[in-house]
Design a protein around this motif. Structure first.
Motif: not given
Length: 385
Positions: A135-139
């Motif tokens: 949610i806060t740190v994606g790919d």
């Protein structure tokens, strides 16, 4: 003479309009905050409680003079417990309603569906309960405009291990994990890493399949032979209840421990009240925690019902946004985003919150609940040690 009278009347009218406009401008220039919640559909119960908490925070802020000397206008949108509708709701809030921030959604899928629209328009989004790390740190790295008021799944596992290490003084643990559940696996990773870093031993790790396995006696026999001090079951209430029931029937009186998934169903009815003695679980908040007394009373007065975890996290999410606006002293969303990213020692009702700038996850305490006579009772607030 008539011409002078017309001119005088026009001038007076113009001055009056200017005065009225000048007097009214600060009162009518409201700060618009949107809500993207599951108000209908299969998880409407959670969405309604989350929105109620957020609305209560906004109402209290307005009654105390608002923020930046302006009142807050809350604009509600129903995502119908559906990801596609969550995208549509976010689009409306951003393009038509011109909100500067959005609170919601309650589920990972609905929040993920809202992120591209909010981010593309430089609008803050804070979810009360979406716990997935992506949610806060994606790919592609940090989602610049996205925050949350809840802690993530891995953190729950770390808290659980910290509690049994420092309060129950255990040295051997066993794990029982849903092999297909990302929720259970995330909690298990956090627990095992913390437990082993403390020099303690995981003596057994068993897996089951959610929705298929109902008899856990074989794996429980394997665990019993290893004589653990604690068994960590980071699953949902139905499975955890069945596992504990069968363990007690086998004479396994070990401490059981779980995550907030234990609070999602009638675990006492499934396990039995006596079986849950010596069982604990981690949750975002405990409503009988004395810190929540004022909030619980205010919520009951406003809505005629008891608050829950979802309401408390919605309340904190709204207040985090309000505090960030105050600290930014600006309506500029970039400045508000920076203030929220650097929020420290925020006194939320679910814990004292410091936002990690690298992840946008809150660093906060968690609640430990224990079972007494089948009832969930607040045991402690725990910080990572």
């Amino acid at each position: 003479m008539k011409f002078k009278q017309i001119c005088s009347a026009t001038l007076i009218t113009g001055l009056c309009l200017m005065l009225v406009s000048g007097c009214n401008a600060p009162k009518t220039a409201k700060i618009k905050i949107g809500g993207n919640f599951e108000l209908t559909g299969e998880i409407a119960e959670f969405g309604i409680m989350g929105e109620n908490g957020a609305k209560l925070a906004i109402k209290e802020a307005n009654e105390n003079g608002g923020v930046l000397k302006r009142q807050i206008e809350y604009i509600s949108a129903d995502n119908q417990s559906n990801a596609a509708e969550s995208t549509a709701a976010t689009t409306k809030l951003v393009t038509q309603d011109k909100v500067i921030a959005i609170i919601g959604s309650m589920t990972n899928a609905n929040t993920l569906a809202a992120i591209p629209v909010a981010s593309a328009n430089n609008v803050l989004l804070i979810t009360p309960t979406s716990t997935d790390e992506s949610i806060t740190v994606g790919d592609e790295g940090l989602n610049k405009w996205v925050f949350r008021s809840c802690f993530i799944n891995t953190f729950q596992g770390e808290i659980a291990a910290s509690y049994v290490l420092n309060t129950l003084n255990v040295s051997k643990a066993a794990l029982i994990i849903d092999q297909n559940g990302t929720y259970a696996k995330s909690l298990a990773v956090g627990f095992q890493d913390t437990f082993e870093k403390a020099g303690k031993q995981i003596v057994a790790s068993e897996e089951y399949t959610f929705g298929q396995d109902t008899d856990f006696r074989v794996m429980l026999a394997e665990i019993k032979a290893q004589d653990p001090d604690v068994i960590f079951v980071p699953g949902w209430a139905n499975q955890a209840g069945a596992i504990i029931k069968q363990a007690r029937e086998m004479g396994l009186d070990t401490v059981f421990l779980g995550g907030d998934g234990w609070g999602t169903g009638p675990i006492s009815d499934i396990a039995g009240k006596t079986a849950l003695n010596n069982a604990y679980y981690v949750d975002q908040v405990a409503l009988d925690d004395p810190v929540l007394a004022d909030f619980a009373a205010a919520y009951k007065k406003e809505y005629g019902q008891d608050a829950d975890m979802f309401a408390a996290l919605g309340y904190d999410a709204a207040n985090m946004i309000i505090t960030a606006i105050e600290q930014a002293n600006s309506m500029d969303t970039e400045k508000i985003r920076e203030a929220l990213e650097n929020l420290t020692d925020f006194q939320g009702i679910t814990g004292t919150i410091t936002v990690n700038p690298a992840t946008h996850n809150p660093e906060k305490s968690a609640a430990i609940l224990k079972f007494v006579g089948g009832q969930k009772v607040f045991a402690a607030r725990v910080d990572l040690q």
